[in-house]
Scaffold this active site. Structure first.
Site, PDB file in Angstrom:
ATOM      1  N   HIS A   1       0.870  -1.180   0.000  1.00  0.00           N
ATOM      2  CA  HIS A   1       0.000   0.000   0.000  1.00  0.00           C
ATOM      3  C   HIS A   1       0.909   1.232   0.000  1.00  0.00           C
ATOM      4  CE1 HIS A   1      -2.784   2.933   1.839  1.00  0.00           C
ATOM      5  NE2 HIS A   1      -3.778   2.109   1.540  1.00  0.00           N
TER       6      HIS A   1
ATOM      7  N   ASP B   1       3.058  -4.256   8.104  1.00  0.00           N
ATOM      8  CA  ASP B   1       1.845  -3.466   7.937  1.00  0.00           C
ATOM      9  C   ASP B   1       0.678  -4.433   8.093  1.00  0.00           C
ATOM     10  OD1 ASP B   1      -0.366  -2.146   7.050  1.00  0.00           O
ATOM     11  OD2 ASP B   1       0.474  -1.540   5.116  1.00  0.00           O
TER      12      ASP B   1
ATOM     13  N   GLN C   1      -4.527  -4.962   7.008  1.00  0.00           N
ATOM     14  CA  GLN C   1      -5.524  -5.952   6.566  1.00  0.00           C
ATOM     15  C   GLN C   1      -5.347  -7.283   7.285  1.00  0.00           C
ATOM     16  OE1 GLN C   1      -7.962  -5.101   4.584  1.00  0.00           O
ATOM     17  NE2 GLN C   1      -7.147  -3.156   3.831  1.00  0.00           N
TER      18      GLN C   1
ATOM     19  N   CYS D   1      -4.699   2.359  -3.711  1.00  0.00           N
ATOM     20  CA  CYS D   1      -3.458   2.859  -3.077  1.00  0.00           C
ATOM     21  C   CYS D   1      -2.313   1.868  -3.261  1.00  0.00           C
ATOM     22  CB  CYS D   1      -3.654   3.141  -1.590  1.00  0.00           C
ATOM     23  SG  CYS D   1      -4.919   4.334  -1.250  1.00  0.00           S
TER      24      CYS D   1
ATOM     25  N   LYS E   1     -10.389  -0.810  10.640  1.00  0.00           N
ATOM     26  CA  LYS E   1     -10.472  -2.014   9.810  1.00  0.00           C
ATOM     27  C   LYS E   1     -10.644  -3.257  10.677  1.00  0.00           C
ATOM     28  CE  LYS E   1      -7.495   0.005   6.275  1.00  0.00           C
ATOM     29  NZ  LYS E   1      -8.175   0.291   5.028  1.00  0.00           N
TER      30      LYS E   1
HETATM   31  N1  PMP Z   1      -1.820  -0.548   4.659  1.00  0.00           N
HETATM   32  C1  PMP Z   1      -2.773  -1.319   4.107  1.00  0.00           C
HETATM   33  C2  PMP Z   1      -2.398  -2.703   3.661  1.00  0.00           C
HETATM   34  C3  PMP Z   1      -4.070  -0.835   3.984  1.00  0.00           C
HETATM   35  O1  PMP Z   1      -5.007  -1.597   3.429  1.00  0.00           O
HETATM   36  C4  PMP Z   1      -4.366   0.472   4.436  1.00  0.00           C
HETATM   37  C5  PMP Z   1      -5.761   1.045   4.281  1.00  0.00           C
HETATM   38  N2  PMP Z   1      -6.332   0.852   3.034  1.00  0.00           N
HETATM   39  C6  PMP Z   1      -3.332   1.222   5.020  1.00  0.00           C
HETATM   40  C7  PMP Z   1      -2.084   0.683   5.111  1.00  0.00           C
HETATM   41  C8  PMP Z   1      -3.587   2.596   5.534  1.00  0.00           C
HETATM   42  O2  PMP Z   1      -4.544   2.582   6.554  1.00  0.00           O
HETATM   43  P1  PMP Z   1      -5.207   3.931   7.060  1.00  0.00           P
HETATM   44  O3  PMP Z   1      -5.710   4.638   5.844  1.00  0.00           O
HETATM   45  O4  PMP Z   1      -6.300   3.475   7.962  1.00  0.00           O
HETATM   46  O5  PMP Z   1      -4.144   4.692   7.780  1.00  0.00           O
END
Ligand code: PMP
Length: 405
Positions: free
Chosen positions: A121, A198, A201, A362, A224
């Protein structure tokens, strides 16, 4: 046999009672919140609403106690060794930015290498890049194999270059593929690297055990995993957290301040500048307490049933190109319809009240690699039902019919 009752589980989400017509499959973007969470947040604002760690009055002391209890809940949820290893942030993005910034000024030196992967991401790419470019640090990327899993042989080779930091996601937010994190951490540690996971998910799929995983950092977002938005967790081992330069400075994180010098508070407060998201953190504690009533294996099994039904239904729809693999999948399916733009497909699903996400999620470097403009993403949660699967399949079938007519 699984004792999981999806209707009982689902009944705890006010959203599904108020909006029964929606099929919500945008769970990788954010999840709905059970009543246990919305009640905890509402109760805080209605009955307490005080700042933490500084009040002379009982309301503030009670708020502090609840806020700190949430830290204990998180620490126990991920089996951290110490409660001060849990830093509250506004989300996974903030946590990753803190780690990248914090290491860059202490641990990482010009000429060092860090290792990321092709499917990260942007939140696990850009914070590193921002500083790497400025400080002369090189980023290497672990490629994917033909099954769109990380190529572990290539990973092993890249580790020979002795990266100082290896940072990768637990579960891909696009493909849903679960990474072999335990093995990847062990390999990185054998090469002497600092490991960052990270878990944005991953945390909702598999309750991670910090002492077993033995990674140096693990981050996730509260929203999440059934918690409020604007909450997140940065877990780190004590010695490394102490080396991080604070990204945010201000109140709470200091010990002594003068115009000449500042000394910092101890962990965790050193990395928690300013008034935190108190109600949100209390809500996150409520979310983690609530989900622990359920057996996680039951939730995994339920999601894998949904996934199986979805994959076999997709196989019947002509023109659907599935990017995700059904195995080692946490419940996320990325797909395309012929050469139709993913946002057209998602818009047609939306007309049927099926909420999915479309685009590059993203993860632009992943889509460059895949040579596709994006994908439609259907992300299942434990509150989804077989009826949701069937309605999504039906809506997709109709979308294919109309778009390809
Ligand atoms: N890493 C991953 C794998 C994600 O899916 C996300 C959210 N889509 C993020 C980081 C960022 O999370 P947040 O927008 O809640 O800070």
């Amino acid at each position: 046999m699984s004792g999981f009752d999806v209707q009982q589980f689902r009944s705890q989400f006010t959203f599904f009672q108020l909006q029964p017509d929606w099929v919500y499959l945008d769970n990788a973007a954010t999840m709905h919140k059970p009543k246990a969470v919305t009640d905890a947040v509402q109760r805080f604002y209605q009955q307490q609403n005080s700042n933490v760690h500084r009040g002379a009055h009982q309301l503030s002391q009670r708020a502090t106690t609840e806020f700190e209890q949430a830290r204990d809940i998180v620490a126990s949820f991920i089996n951290a060794k110490h409660r001060h290893e849990i830093i509250f942030t506004s989300g996974a993005t903030a946590a990753l930015n803190q780690i990248a910034f914090g290491l860059m000024h202490t641990v990482l030196q010009p000429g060092d290498r860090i290792l990321l992967t092709q499917l990260e991401h942007h939140a696990n790419i850009v914070p590193w890049q921002l500083h790497c470019q400025r400080h002369g640090i090189h980023i290497d990327v672990v490629p994917l194999n033909s099954s769109l899993q990380l190529d572990l042989a290539a990973y092993q080779q890249l580790l020979l270059q002795k990266p100082k930091v290896v940072s990768f996601s637990h579960v891909s937010n696009v493909l849903g593929h679960i990474q072999p994190v335990q093995q990847m951490v062990a390999m990185a540690k054998a090469a002497g690297a600092i490991t960052v996971i990270d878990g944005a998910q991953g945390v909702v799929y598999q309750q991670p055990d910090m002492q077993q995983l033995d990674c140096d950092f693990y981050v996730f977002s509260g929203h999440k995993i059934y918690g409020p938005t604007g909450t997140g967790v940065l877990y780190g081992k004590t010695a490394l957290l102490e080396q991080l330069t604070p990204l945010l400075a201000g109140g709470e994180m200091i010990e002594q301040v003068s115009f000449v010098n500042t000394t910092f508070n101890k962990l965790p407060f050193r990395l928690e500048a300013g008034t935190p998201n108190i109600a949100g953190v209390i809500g996150l504690g409520a979310a983690l307490q609530w989900i622990q009533q359920y057996n996680n294996n039951d939730l995994i099994q339920h999601k894998s049933l949904l996934l199986k039904a979805f994959f076999s239904g997709l196989a019947q729809i002509k023109g659907v190109d599935i990017l995700s693999m059904p195995v080692h999948n946490a419940g996320i399916v990325a797909l395309n319809v012929d050469s139709e733009h993913p946002s057209d497909v998602a818009a047609m699903l939306d007309q049927q009240q099926v909420a999915v996400r479309s685009g590059q999620h993203c993860a632009m470097p992943l889509f460059s690699y895949l040579a596709r403009p994006g994908a439609v993403r259907c992300a299942f949660a434990a509150y989804n039902t077989l009826d949701d699967v069937n309605r999504c399949l039906l809506a997709l079938e109709q979308a294919v019919e109309i778009l390809t007519a």
